[in-house]
Design a protein around this motif. Structure first.
Motif, PDB file in Angstrom:
ATOM      1  N   PRO A  57      -7.967  19.725 -71.890  1.00 46.02           N
ATOM      2  CA  PRO A  57      -7.859  21.196 -71.985  1.00 46.02           C
ATOM      3  C   PRO A  57      -6.752  21.670 -72.924  1.00 46.02           C
ATOM      4  O   PRO A  57      -6.897  22.707 -73.560  1.00 46.02           O
ATOM      5  CB  PRO A  57      -7.579  21.621 -70.543  1.00 46.02           C
ATOM      6  CG  PRO A  57      -8.190  20.532 -69.708  1.00 46.02           C
ATOM      7  CD  PRO A  57      -7.999  19.272 -70.504  1.00 46.02           C
ATOM      8  N   ASP A  58      -5.649  20.917 -73.049  1.00 44.00           N
ATOM      9  CA  ASP A  58      -4.588  21.298 -73.980  1.00 44.00           C
ATOM     10  C   ASP A  58      -5.097  21.265 -75.413  1.00 44.00           C
ATOM     11  O   ASP A  58      -4.728  22.113 -76.233  1.00 44.00           O
ATOM     12  CB  ASP A  58      -3.372  20.380 -73.832  1.00 44.00           C
ATOM     13  CG  ASP A  58      -2.644  20.595 -72.514  1.00 44.00           C
ATOM     14  OD1 ASP A  58      -2.754  21.703 -71.948  1.00 44.00           O
ATOM     15  OD2 ASP A  58      -1.954  19.656 -72.063  1.00 44.00           O
ATOM     16  N   VAL A  59      -5.934  20.288 -75.741  1.00 38.11           N
ATOM     17  CA  VAL A  59      -6.512  20.206 -77.079  1.00 38.11           C
ATOM     18  C   VAL A  59      -7.422  21.397 -77.322  1.00 38.11           C
ATOM     19  O   VAL A  59      -7.402  22.001 -78.391  1.00 38.11           O
ATOM     20  CB  VAL A  59      -7.271  18.881 -77.278  1.00 38.11           C
ATOM     21  CG1 VAL A  59      -7.992  18.845 -78.618  1.00 38.11           C
ATOM     22  CG2 VAL A  59      -6.330  17.691 -77.129  1.00 38.11           C
ATOM     23  N   GLN A  60      -8.214  21.748 -76.326  1.00 41.78           N
ATOM     24  CA  GLN A  60      -9.100  22.902 -76.463  1.00 41.78           C
ATOM     25  C   GLN A  60      -8.289  24.170 -76.705  1.00 41.78           C
ATOM     26  O   GLN A  60      -8.647  24.997 -77.541  1.00 41.78           O
ATOM     27  CB  GLN A  60      -9.985  23.038 -75.231  1.00 41.78           C
ATOM     28  CG  GLN A  60     -10.985  21.910 -75.088  1.00 41.78           C
ATOM     29  CD  GLN A  60     -11.887  22.076 -73.884  1.00 41.78           C
ATOM     30  OE1 GLN A  60     -11.892  23.116 -73.238  1.00 41.78           O
ATOM     31  NE2 GLN A  60     -12.649  21.039 -73.574  1.00 41.78           N
ATOM     32  N   ASN A  61      -7.183  24.338 -75.979  1.00 39.27           N
ATOM     33  CA  ASN A  61      -6.320  25.511 -76.177  1.00 39.27           C
ATOM     34  C   ASN A  61      -5.738  25.524 -77.588  1.00 39.27           C
ATOM     35  O   ASN A  61      -5.630  26.577 -78.211  1.00 39.27           O
ATOM     36  CB  ASN A  61      -5.208  25.546 -75.139  1.00 39.27           C
ATOM     37  CG  ASN A  61      -5.713  25.861 -73.761  1.00 39.27           C
ATOM     38  OD1 ASN A  61      -6.753  26.494 -73.591  1.00 39.27           O
ATOM     39  ND2 ASN A  61      -5.021  25.391 -72.744  1.00 39.27           N
ATOM     40  N   ASP A  62      -5.338  24.371 -78.104  1.00 43.35           N
ATOM     41  CA  ASP A  62      -4.809  24.287 -79.461  1.00 43.35           C
ATOM     42  C   ASP A  62      -5.872  24.695 -80.483  1.00 43.35           C
ATOM     43  O   ASP A  62      -5.555  25.365 -81.468  1.00 43.35           O
ATOM     44  CB  ASP A  62      -4.322  22.875 -79.777  1.00 43.35           C
ATOM     45  CG  ASP A  62      -3.049  22.525 -79.036  1.00 43.35           C
ATOM     46  OD1 ASP A  62      -2.380  23.424 -78.504  1.00 43.35           O
ATOM     47  OD2 ASP A  62      -2.722  21.312 -78.978  1.00 43.35           O
ATOM     48  N   LEU A  63      -7.117  24.303 -80.272  1.00 38.78           N
ATOM     49  CA  LEU A  63      -8.186  24.655 -81.201  1.00 38.78           C
ATOM     50  C   LEU A  63      -8.433  26.160 -81.227  1.00 38.78           C
ATOM     51  O   LEU A  63      -8.724  26.722 -82.280  1.00 38.78           O
ATOM     52  CB  LEU A  63      -9.486  23.921 -80.828  1.00 38.78           C
ATOM     53  CG  LEU A  63      -9.509  22.424 -81.122  1.00 38.78           C
ATOM     54  CD1 LEU A  63     -10.724  21.788 -80.482  1.00 38.78           C
ATOM     55  CD2 LEU A  63      -9.491  22.176 -82.614  1.00 38.78           C
ATOM     56  N   ILE A  64      -8.349  26.787 -80.069  1.00 33.76           N
ATOM     57  CA  ILE A  64      -8.575  28.231 -79.993  1.00 33.76           C
ATOM     58  C   ILE A  64      -7.454  28.952 -80.715  1.00 33.76           C
ATOM     59  O   ILE A  64      -7.638  29.854 -81.477  1.00 33.76           O
ATOM     60  CB  ILE A  64      -8.691  28.695 -78.535  1.00 33.76           C
ATOM     61  CG1 ILE A  64      -9.955  28.118 -77.914  1.00 33.76           C
ATOM     62  CG2 ILE A  64      -8.703  30.216 -78.434  1.00 33.76           C
ATOM     63  CD1 ILE A  64     -10.050  28.307 -76.420  1.00 33.76           C
TER      64      ILE A  64
END
Length: 64
Positions: A57-64
């Motif tokens: 989920p941290d990676v997903q937040n970084d992408l957003i």
């Protein structure tokens, strides 16, 4: 060579990642495809299409 086309519309609500793997897999199974090439296109000027594998989920937040 056989070609099939499918238009998948995804309703969105703001900037975030939208999962649509299930809808694509359902279409593949419905057509009984066994092998081939899947070409995904997005028809929008301010959106992106990314392919990732169950990112943290941290990676997903970084992408957003």
């Amino acid at each position: 060579m056989k070609q099939e086309f499918y238009n998948l519309e995804i309703n969105t609500n703001g900037q975030k990642l939208y999962e649509f793997t299930g809808q694509v897999m359902d279409w593949i199974k419905k057509n009984s495809f066994n092998n081939g090439i899947l070409n995904l296109n997005i028809q929008h000027t301010s959106a992106s299409l990314i392919v990732q594998e169950n990112a943290d989920p941290d990676v997903q937040n970084d992408l957003i």
